[in-house]
Design a protein around this motif. Sequence first.
Motif, PDB file in Angstrom:
ATOM      1  N   LEU A  18       0.828  -1.210   0.000  1.00 53.76           N
ATOM      2  CA  LEU A  18       0.000   0.000   0.000  1.00 53.76           C
ATOM      3  C   LEU A  18       0.862   1.259   0.000  1.00 53.76           C
ATOM      4  CD1 LEU A  18      -2.814  -1.047   2.506  1.00 53.76           C
ATOM      5  CD2 LEU A  18      -2.996  -0.789   0.025  1.00 53.76           C
ATOM      6  N   LEU A  19       1.958   1.216   0.747  1.00 57.80           N
ATOM      7  CA  LEU A  19       2.851   2.369   0.800  1.00 57.80           C
ATOM      8  C   LEU A  19       3.471   2.652  -0.566  1.00 57.80           C
ATOM      9  CD1 LEU A  19       4.621   1.650   4.202  1.00 57.80           C
ATOM     10  CD2 LEU A  19       3.134   3.581   3.693  1.00 57.80           C
ATOM     11  N   ASN A  20       3.865   1.599  -1.258  1.00 56.54           N
ATOM     12  CA  ASN A  20       4.500   1.782  -2.562  1.00 56.54           C
ATOM     13  C   ASN A  20       3.507   2.162  -3.651  1.00 56.54           C
ATOM     14  OD1 ASN A  20       7.523   1.137  -2.601  1.00 56.54           O
ATOM     15  ND2 ASN A  20       6.740  -0.542  -1.363  1.00 56.54           N
ATOM     16  N   VAL A  49      16.289   7.225  -6.348  1.00 55.27           N
ATOM     17  CA  VAL A  49      15.331   7.277  -5.238  1.00 55.27           C
ATOM     18  C   VAL A  49      15.518   6.071  -4.320  1.00 55.27           C
ATOM     19  CG1 VAL A  49      12.872   7.080  -4.681  1.00 55.27           C
ATOM     20  CG2 VAL A  49      13.635   8.706  -6.424  1.00 55.27           C
ATOM     21  N   TRP A  50      15.720   4.901  -4.898  1.00 53.50           N
ATOM     22  CA  TRP A  50      15.942   3.704  -4.076  1.00 53.50           C
ATOM     23  C   TRP A  50      17.208   3.840  -3.242  1.00 53.50           C
ATOM     24  CZ3 TRP A  50      14.833  -0.957  -7.895  1.00 53.50           C
ATOM     25  CH2 TRP A  50      13.458  -1.000  -8.156  1.00 53.50           C
ATOM     26  N   SER A  51      18.256   4.394  -3.830  1.00 56.58           N
ATOM     27  CA  SER A  51      19.504   4.577  -3.081  1.00 56.58           C
ATOM     28  C   SER A  51      19.286   5.522  -1.905  1.00 56.58           C
ATOM     29  CB  SER A  51      20.604   5.130  -4.001  1.00 56.58           C
ATOM     30  OG  SER A  51      20.914   4.214  -5.032  1.00 56.58           O
ATOM     31  N   ALA A 163       9.034  -2.361  -3.691  1.00 58.32           N
ATOM     32  CA  ALA A 163       9.023  -1.321  -4.719  1.00 58.32           C
ATOM     33  C   ALA A 163       9.593  -1.831  -6.032  1.00 58.32           C
ATOM     34  CB  ALA A 163       9.813  -0.102  -4.247  1.00 58.32           C
ATOM     35  N   ALA A 164      10.526  -2.788  -5.945  1.00 58.54           N
ATOM     36  CA  ALA A 164      11.146  -3.338  -7.156  1.00 58.54           C
ATOM     37  C   ALA A 164      10.149  -4.107  -8.012  1.00 58.54           C
ATOM     38  CB  ALA A 164      12.313  -4.246  -6.772  1.00 58.54           C
ATOM     39  N   PHE A 165       9.030  -4.515  -7.424  1.00 58.50           N
ATOM     40  CA  PHE A 165       7.998  -5.215  -8.190  1.00 58.50           C
ATOM     41  C   PHE A 165       6.917  -4.260  -8.695  1.00 58.50           C
ATOM     42  CE2 PHE A 165       9.779  -8.633  -5.646  1.00 58.50           C
ATOM     43  CZ  PHE A 165       9.850  -9.667  -6.563  1.00 58.50           C
ATOM     44  N   LEU A 170       5.843   0.805 -14.033  1.00 63.57           N
ATOM     45  CA  LEU A 170       5.401   2.175 -14.289  1.00 63.57           C
ATOM     46  C   LEU A 170       6.393   2.896 -15.197  1.00 63.57           C
ATOM     47  CD1 LEU A 170       4.230   3.218 -10.696  1.00 63.57           C
ATOM     48  CD2 LEU A 170       2.822   2.414 -12.598  1.00 63.57           C
ATOM     49  N   VAL A 171       7.686   2.633 -14.972  1.00 66.76           N
ATOM     50  CA  VAL A 171       8.711   3.246 -15.813  1.00 66.76           C
ATOM     51  C   VAL A 171       8.605   2.709 -17.238  1.00 66.76           C
ATOM     52  CG1 VAL A 171      11.202   3.475 -16.197  1.00 66.76           C
ATOM     53  CG2 VAL A 171      10.265   3.670 -13.888  1.00 66.76           C
TER      54      VAL A 171
END
Length: 211
Positions: A18-20, A49-51, A163-165, A170-171
Motif C-alpha cells: 500500500l505504501l509503494n 530514489v531507491w539509493s 518497490a522493485a515489483f 510504471l517506468v
Amino acid sequence: MFEYSLAHWLAFLSAAVLLNLSPGPDIAFILGHTMRGGKPAGFSALFGVWSGACLHVLMAALGLSAVLAASAVAFSAVKWVGAAYLVWLGIQALRAGGGDGLMKAAREQMPVGKIYRQGVLVSLLNPKVAIFFLAFLPQFVVEGAGPAWAQLMLHGGLIIGVAAFIEPPLVLLGGRLADILKNNRKIERWLDRGLGALFVALGVRLALISH
C-alpha cells in the motif's frame, strides 16, 4: 534470528504494498523523468530514489532519524534545503522547455548519472521520509527476533524490495508513451514545462509541511 509469525508477514507486506502504491514525490519524480527522457532517464531516477531510501533505512537503524525527528532546527534545515533543490530543478526543466526538443535535451543536457544523483538527493532531502521510516519500521520489531537495528534494516530493505515489483512497470509504461511522443516537438516542450511545474509544486509542498 528473524523468526516472525505468518500474521506479522501478512501485516507488513500488505502495508509495504500500500505504501509503494501511494502516489508521492518520489513517484512523481520518477514518472516525470520517464516522460521527459524515456526509460533510461526513468530507471536512473528510480535507482537514485531507491539509493536515497536505502540511506534513510540505514539512518533509521542507526538512530540518526531520531535526531531529525526531535530537532525542529534540523528538520527545518533539511526541509528548506530540499524545497529549494526541488524548485531549482523545476526552474531548470522550465528553461529546457523552450529548447530544441525533449529527447535531445534529455540526452545532451541530462546524463543518466546526473538524474541518478538528483534522485538520491530528492529522497534524502525529504525529512518526512526519514521520520516515516523511523515511525513505521519500529512497529515490526519483535522481541527475541534479533537486534533491533538488524530487524529495522531487514524490514526497510524489504519495503524497497516490494518497490522493485511495483515501480519498474510504471517506468516501462511511461517510457513506451515517451517513445510514442518523442517526435512531437510541441508535446515535448509541454512535457518539459509540466516536469518543471511538478518539481516547483513539490518544492512548495515540502516547504509548507510542519514538524
